[in-house]
Design a protein around this motif. Structure first.
Motif, PDB file in Angstrom:
ATOM      1  N   THR A  20       9.499   3.620   3.124  1.00 44.25           N
ATOM      2  CA  THR A  20       8.770   3.816   3.928  1.00 44.25           C
ATOM      3  C   THR A  20       7.634   2.682   3.683  1.00 44.25           C
ATOM      4  O   THR A  20       7.064   2.283   2.356  1.00 44.25           O
TER       5      THR A  20
ATOM      6  N   ASN B 171       3.100   8.154  -1.724  1.00 40.11           N
ATOM      7  CA  ASN B 171       2.449   6.615  -1.181  1.00 40.11           C
ATOM      8  C   ASN B 171       1.783   5.821  -2.424  1.00 40.11           C
ATOM      9  O   ASN B 171       1.582   5.438  -2.561  1.00 40.11           O
TER      10      ASN B 171
ATOM     11  N   CYS C 132       7.778  11.023   0.477  1.00 43.31           N
ATOM     12  CA  CYS C 132       7.090  11.190   0.879  1.00 43.31           C
ATOM     13  C   CYS C 132       5.945  11.951   0.934  1.00 43.31           C
ATOM     14  O   CYS C 132       6.570  13.171   1.515  1.00 43.31           O
ATOM     15  N   SER C 133       4.805  12.116   1.318  1.00 46.47           N
ATOM     16  CA  SER C 133       3.722  13.240   1.127  1.00 46.47           C
ATOM     17  C   SER C 133       3.870  13.675   3.098  1.00 46.47           C
ATOM     18  O   SER C 133       4.263  14.795   3.150  1.00 46.47           O
TER      19      SER C 133
ATOM     20  N   TYR D  50      -3.006   9.667   4.104  1.00 47.56           N
ATOM     21  CA  TYR D  50      -2.990  10.389   3.108  1.00 47.56           C
ATOM     22  C   TYR D  50      -4.055  11.075   2.334  1.00 47.56           C
ATOM     23  O   TYR D  50      -4.327  11.332   1.485  1.00 47.56           O
TER      24      TYR D  50
HETATM   25 MO   LIG Z   1       4.880   8.251   2.660  1.00 45.36          MO
END
Ligand SMILES: [Mo]
Ligand SMILES: Nc1nc2c(c(=O)[nH]1)N[C@H]1C(S)=C(S)[C@@H](COP(=O)(O)O)O[C@H]1N2
Length: 420
Positions: free
Chosen positions: A105, A254, A151-152, A279
């Protein structure tokens, strides 16, 4: 609750002993591709035994016959500086993702950073400001472990859309990877700078043009956080943060700042753009959740999964990945009837803290429509929620931290699809 033996027409899970003792049945079921009887005369020398092969190369590459095993790279901006690369987890076995297939990402492209010129600064509420070159860091005791990184926004489609998206397992779950990460404990660098006792946060900043920055609680930095220099035995790949990145085991992707250049010790979070606008999650009551930190307990069946087709009835090994930001996986259960009955899966060693864990269970498909699910529980007793329960917490359309139980529908033709 264990599933009781059912009539022969029903699909069913098997114990490992049962599976091994059904060898003959297994072979007849899939003899098209494996285990066909042969005549002795057939065992002739292949061409590869007649001539020498090619010379080795300094850095090895995968077999050209495996060229379909690649990531799906999606550009989110016209110039493709913001990209998501989905890891082909449906082709992975074990718990380590090859570095070249690690998900990615990147908010502002992959910078080219010269290691000799790069510095990591530690400053703010410290007794002194320090800077570290790569060579400096390599002189510290290097430690680390096998960890997952997620990744969230992984599985964001499941939260975003009201109807299940027709996506493959990799598109739905591939912002996830497992690697061995080795580096210098952050706490060593912080203690060397001398932390002001009133400090409770550290702001980490990357040296890419998006200047991604996140505020991280001091307790996490003083626990198992490292400045990672090595991934799977070699120096980090550029896409993973070369020459150094923050690696916070179990914490949302992140915050694992790549191309790390600054750790600023403070007594409050900075509320950067990356933790106020992006986020954060909208909760069911409309309030905003920020600093979500830990990735919840989650699992997915990768074999078989959406995008694949079961070629035939018969025996399959149902296999998948489970992980939790809170520690080790304690158990995984699987169901082939949409959650009415559950069976405990085998966990493959090693089962590690905040790492991907491989589970499997032998299974027989009799050609009926089935709904395959997996449900993970971690060592703290956190149980992966069902989709309805997840949606009670998060607002409709909320995309981050989706960790609900996945259902793969296998229809009578063997086609597998996402039904949430
Ligand atoms: Mo991410
Ligand atoms: N400097 C910097 N760090 C970053 C990012 C970024 O764009 N720039 N992306 C973040 C996001 S959103 C995630 S999920 C992880 C992904 O790490 P990976 O690309 O190594 O898989 O890195 C994080 N660290």
């Amino acid at each position: 609750m264990m599933k009781q033996p059912t009539s022969p027409s029903r699909s069913e899970f098997l114990s490992r002993r049962q599976f091994l003792s059904t060898g003959a049945t297994f072979l007849t079921a899939v003899s098209v591709t494996t285990g066909a009887p042969h005549a002795e005369a057939e065992i002739k020398m292949p061409d590869s035994m007649l001539y020498p092969g090619v010379a080795d190369e300094p850095y090895g590459t995968p077999s050209k016959h495996e060229e379909q095993v690649v990531r799906l790279v999606q550009g989110l901006t016209a110039k493709r500086t913001t990209t998501w690369s989905y890891s082909p987890i449906h082709r992975q076995r074990g718990i380590i993702t090859p570095s070249g297939l690690h998900f990615g990402t990147h908010h502002s492209g992959i910078p080219d950073i010269k290691p000799d010129a790069h510095r990591l600064y530690v400053h703010g509420m410290t007794q002194k400001s320090l800077s570290f070159s790569v060579a400096d860091l390599l002189r510290y005791p290097l430690t680390g472990n096998i960890r997952f990184l997620e990744c969230s926004g992984n599985s964001w489609q499941q939260g975003a859309f009201a109807k299940p998206a027709a996506k493959t397992c990799a598109e739905l779950y591939g912002l996830l990877s497992g690697s061995e990460w080795i580096g210098v404990p952050v706490r060593l660098l912080l203690s060397e700078a001398g932390i002001d006792p009133r400090a409770s946060w550290v702001i980490a900043e990357g040296s890419d043009s998006g200047s991604l920055a996140r505020s991280i609680p001091m307790s996490i930095m003083n626990n198992d956080a490292i400045v990672a220099l090595y991934q799977n035995g070699e120096r980090l790949r550029p896409a993973q943060g070369y020459p150094m990145r923050l690696l916070l085991p179990g914490i949302e992707g992140n915050m694992n700042i790549k191309w790390l250049r600054r750790l600023e010790v403070t007594d409050r979070p900075a509320f950067t753009k990356d933790e106020s606008r992006a986020y954060t999650e909208t909760l069911a009551d409309g309030s905003i959740e920020g600093f979500s930190l830990y990735m919840g307990v989650k699992s997915v069946i990768t074999h078989p999964s959406a995008g694949q087709v079961l070629p035939d009835r018969g025996y399959y090994e149902v296999s998948g990945l489970a992980w939790s930001g809170f520690g080790r996986i304690r158990s995984v259960e699987v169901s082939d009837d949409g959650g009415a009955n559950w069976r405990t899966a085998n966990l493959h060693e090693p089962v590690l803290d905040k790492a991907l864990t491989r589970f499997s269970l032998p299974w027989k498909w009799t050609g009926q429509e089935v709904r395959l699910q997996s449900r993970a529980t971690d060592e703290r007793g956190n149980v992966q929620p069902g989709r309805a329960d997840w949606r009670k917490v998060y607002h409709a359309g909320s995309v981050n931290h989706y960790n609900a139980i996945q259902t793969w529908l296998i229809d009578q033709r063997g086609t597998i699809s996402n039904v949430f």
